[in-house]
Scaffold this motif. Structure first.
Motif, short mmCIF file in Angstrom:
data_model
loop_
_atom_site.label_atom_id
_atom_site.label_comp_id
_atom_site.label_asym_id
_atom_site.label_seq_id
_atom_site.Cartn_x
_atom_site.Cartn_y
_atom_site.Cartn_z
N PRO A 89 41.20 51.68 126.45
CA PRO A 89 40.03 52.24 127.31
C PRO A 89 39.24 53.31 126.61
CG PRO A 89 42.27 53.47 127.53
CD PRO A 89 42.56 52.32 126.44
N LEU B 154 45.54 52.72 136.57
CA LEU B 154 46.34 53.79 137.04
C LEU B 154 47.49 54.01 136.04
CD1 LEU B 154 46.69 55.99 138.59
CD2 LEU B 154 47.82 54.92 140.47
N GLU C 77 32.49 52.45 136.49
CA GLU C 77 33.68 52.36 135.57
C GLU C 77 34.86 51.51 136.48
OE1 GLU C 77 33.32 56.35 133.22
OE2 GLU C 77 34.13 56.38 135.30
N LEU D 223 39.02 60.11 143.21
CA LEU D 223 38.54 59.38 141.78
C LEU D 223 37.28 58.72 142.04
CD1 LEU D 223 39.45 58.20 139.01
CD2 LEU D 223 40.20 55.98 140.33
N VAL E 127 40.29 54.73 131.90
CA VAL E 127 38.92 54.49 132.19
C VAL E 127 38.12 53.37 131.36
CG1 VAL E 127 36.36 55.50 132.76
CG2 VAL E 127 38.85 56.85 133.08
N ILE F 147 41.12 58.61 128.91
CA ILE F 147 41.98 58.92 129.76
C ILE F 147 41.88 60.17 130.34
CG2 ILE F 147 44.48 59.05 130.08
CD1 ILE F 147 45.10 57.31 128.00
N VAL G 30 44.81 58.36 134.51
CA VAL G 30 44.17 57.11 134.69
C VAL G 30 43.26 56.90 133.55
CG1 VAL G 30 42.03 57.82 135.81
CG2 VAL G 30 42.91 55.66 136.12
N GLY H 231 39.46 50.12 141.57
CA GLY H 231 37.81 50.08 141.66
C GLY H 231 37.35 48.78 142.05
N TYR I 62 39.11 51.26 136.43
CA TYR I 62 40.22 52.05 136.25
C TYR I 62 41.61 51.32 136.32
CZ TYR I 62 36.73 55.33 137.72
OH TYR I 62 35.40 56.01 137.81
#
Length: 233
Positions: A21, A46, A42, A33, A100, A24, A98, A75, A44
């Motif tokens: 990612p 979880l 973006e 979010l 990203v 975070i 999460v 997302g 995501y």
């Protein structure tokens, strides 16, 4: 990034692109979010906590579409450069973290991997079909059918088979259940009590056990969709 590798319901082609990612971030309860109308930039994953994805009407009524837990992808998946805005909200109901991922960077990497791109598109299509089946149950069978459908989906996502039924291993308030049905908490209270009187479900310390799943399926003319389409996440 050990936790990120534990992705739920995702083919390997997708998981391979979600191991590193960009950052975070922590999630606070009741925070968003993302919200309806915001630009999609973006994607995501979880890592911990819970997020409810749904829509809120101008008068404040809520319809929850998904309950996301650790390992779930959250997302909109976009595959072009056209401006895209969220049609739903993602609200944190249990704090956590999460991962990203920048969508443009992800798309640039997918250009050279058509098979992975197709996997992402297929995943997005499955999420769309899930939402369509939820709308179908709500429109065709009303609030009662929406609740029955939600209980069936919860059994597929969080159900644990016991001697006397299927125990739903998740904490949900009656208001949260009501949001899945686009109805009031009072209506859900009444429907749950009715099911309990009929010995269709049992409720102990706020946890539901489904005693007669067949009754719920018959009541909404269950089409026995593939499990992938009949979950709450």
């Amino acid at each position: 990034m050990e936790k990120i590798l534990k992705l739920n319901h995702l083919p390997k082609k997708i998981a391979n692109y979600l191991t590193a990612p960009d950052r975070i971030i922590p999630l606070k309860k009741q925070a968003f979010l993302f919200q309806q109308g915001e630009p999609v930039k973006e994607l995501y994953v979880l890592l911990s906590g819970k997020i409810m994805v749904g829509k809120t009407s101008p008068d404040g009524r809520e319809l929850t579409l998904r309950l996301c837990g650790a390992g779930d992808l959250v997302g909109e998946i976009i595959v072009d450069d056209l401006p895209t805005h969220y049609l739903v909200d993602a609200k944190v109901t249990e704090p956590g973290e999460v991962a990203v991922f920048n969508q443009k960077k992800l798309n640039d990497a997918l250009i050279s991997d058509p098979e992975a791109m197709l996997s992402f598109l297929n995943f997005a299509n499955v999420q769309y079909r899930k939402d369509q089946t939820k709308f179908r149950d709500l429109v065709l069978h009303g609030k009662k059918g929406a609740l029955y459908s939600t209980l069936i989906r919860l059994s597929n996502s969080y159900g644990k088979k016991k001697d006397h039924g299927i125990y739903l291993d998740i904490n949900l308030t009656n208001q949260e259940l009501a949001n899945f049905c686009a109805t009031s908490r009072e209506s859900v209270n009444r429907l749950l009590n009715e099911l309990k009187r009929q010995n269709i479900i049992d409720i102990d310390q706020g946890r539901i056990t489904i005693l007669n799943l067949r009754f719920l399926k018959k009541a909404i003319n269950c089409e026995n969709c593939p499990i992938v389409l009949c979950t709450i996440n």
